[in-house]
Design a protein around this motif. Structure first.
Motif, PDB file in Angstrom:
ATOM      1  N   VAL A 183       6.596   9.235   8.104  1.00  0.00           N
ATOM      2  CA  VAL A 183       5.426   8.774   7.789  1.00  0.00           C
ATOM      3  C   VAL A 183       5.179   7.851   6.344  1.00  0.00           C
ATOM      4  CG1 VAL A 183       3.048   9.302   7.671  1.00  0.00           C
ATOM      5  CG2 VAL A 183       4.276  10.068   9.281  1.00  0.00           C
ATOM      6  N   GLU A 184       5.805   8.825   5.503  1.00  0.00           N
ATOM      7  CA  GLU A 184       5.683   8.187   4.040  1.00  0.00           C
ATOM      8  C   GLU A 184       6.671   6.839   3.857  1.00  0.00           C
ATOM      9  OE1 GLU A 184       4.412   8.908   0.968  1.00  0.00           O
ATOM     10  OE2 GLU A 184       2.950  10.362   2.677  1.00  0.00           O
ATOM     11  N   THR A 185       7.747   7.006   4.367  1.00  0.00           N
ATOM     12  CA  THR A 185       8.477   5.651   4.303  1.00  0.00           C
ATOM     13  C   THR A 185       8.054   4.475   5.244  1.00  0.00           C
ATOM     14  OG1 THR A 185       9.941   6.223   6.361  1.00  0.00           O
ATOM     15  CG2 THR A 185      10.810   7.037   3.995  1.00  0.00           C
TER      16      THR A 185
ATOM     17  N   LYS B  41       4.806   4.008   5.211  1.00  0.00           N
ATOM     18  CA  LYS B  41       3.706   3.466   4.326  1.00  0.00           C
ATOM     19  C   LYS B  41       4.344   2.730   3.339  1.00  0.00           C
ATOM     20  CE  LYS B  41       0.593   7.451   4.770  1.00  0.00           C
ATOM     21  NZ  LYS B  41      -0.011   8.497   4.186  1.00  0.00           N
ATOM     22  N   GLU B  42       5.594   3.006   2.809  1.00  0.00           N
ATOM     23  CA  GLU B  42       5.790   2.265   1.731  1.00  0.00           C
ATOM     24  C   GLU B  42       6.414   1.146   2.364  1.00  0.00           C
ATOM     25  OE1 GLU B  42       9.173   4.695   0.308  1.00  0.00           O
ATOM     26  OE2 GLU B  42       7.991   6.066  -0.283  1.00  0.00           O
TER      27      GLU B  42
ATOM     28  N   ALA C 112       5.400  -0.660   4.896  1.00  0.00           N
ATOM     29  CA  ALA C 112       4.092  -1.429   5.092  1.00  0.00           C
ATOM     30  C   ALA C 112       3.603  -2.422   3.805  1.00  0.00           C
ATOM     31  CB  ALA C 112       3.010  -0.737   5.830  1.00  0.00           C
ATOM     32  N   GLU C 113       3.569  -1.457   2.918  1.00  0.00           N
ATOM     33  CA  GLU C 113       3.325  -2.066   1.457  1.00  0.00           C
ATOM     34  C   GLU C 113       4.272  -3.355   1.166  1.00  0.00           C
ATOM     35  OE1 GLU C 113       2.824  -0.647  -2.964  1.00  0.00           O
ATOM     36  OE2 GLU C 113       2.058   0.708  -1.523  1.00  0.00           O
TER      37      GLU C 113
END
Length: 115
Positions: A100-102, A104-105, A107-108
């Motif tokens: 989930v964290e990666t 988000k990164e 997508a940014e």
């Protein structure tokens, strides 16, 4: 070029998520097997301990009352264990946190790609 990079990145993230979930499921299944064996052994111990308690109490009171007392003790223990298990189950998170964290990164990064 950016589209290919995004597709590759998404594929890699999907593979990471699959590997992470598979790894955690394997660990959980091994632990569950051990808990199952321990649970059965513990059940047998408690069964015979309860029988011994009933027989011991039956020496000083009627057998029916002795059985009722041991049953009441087990009912209280069961209620406490149920409540504690219910409380701990609320803390379980089934989603793969690292993925989930990666994501988000990624997508940014995808919204502001740099060369």
């Amino acid at each position: 070029m950016v589209t290919t990079d995004v597709q590759t990145l998404l594929r890699q993230e999907f593979e990471l998520a699959k590997a992470e979930v598979r790894q955690e499921a394997t660990k959980a299944s091994k632990a569950a097997g051990m808990y199952g064996g321990a649970g059965f052994a513990g059940y047998m111990v408690l069964l015979f301990l309860s029988l011994a308690a009933v027989l011991g109490l039956a020496n000083v009171m009627d057998g029916g009352w002795a059985s009722l007392i041991v049953t009441a003790v087990w009912a209280v223990i069961a209620a406490v264990l149920y409540q504690r298990g219910r409380t701990q189950m609320r803390d379980v998170s089934p989603k793969p946190e690292q993925t989930v964290e990666t994501m988000k990164e990624n997508a940014e990064w995808a919204s502001h790609p740099t060369k």
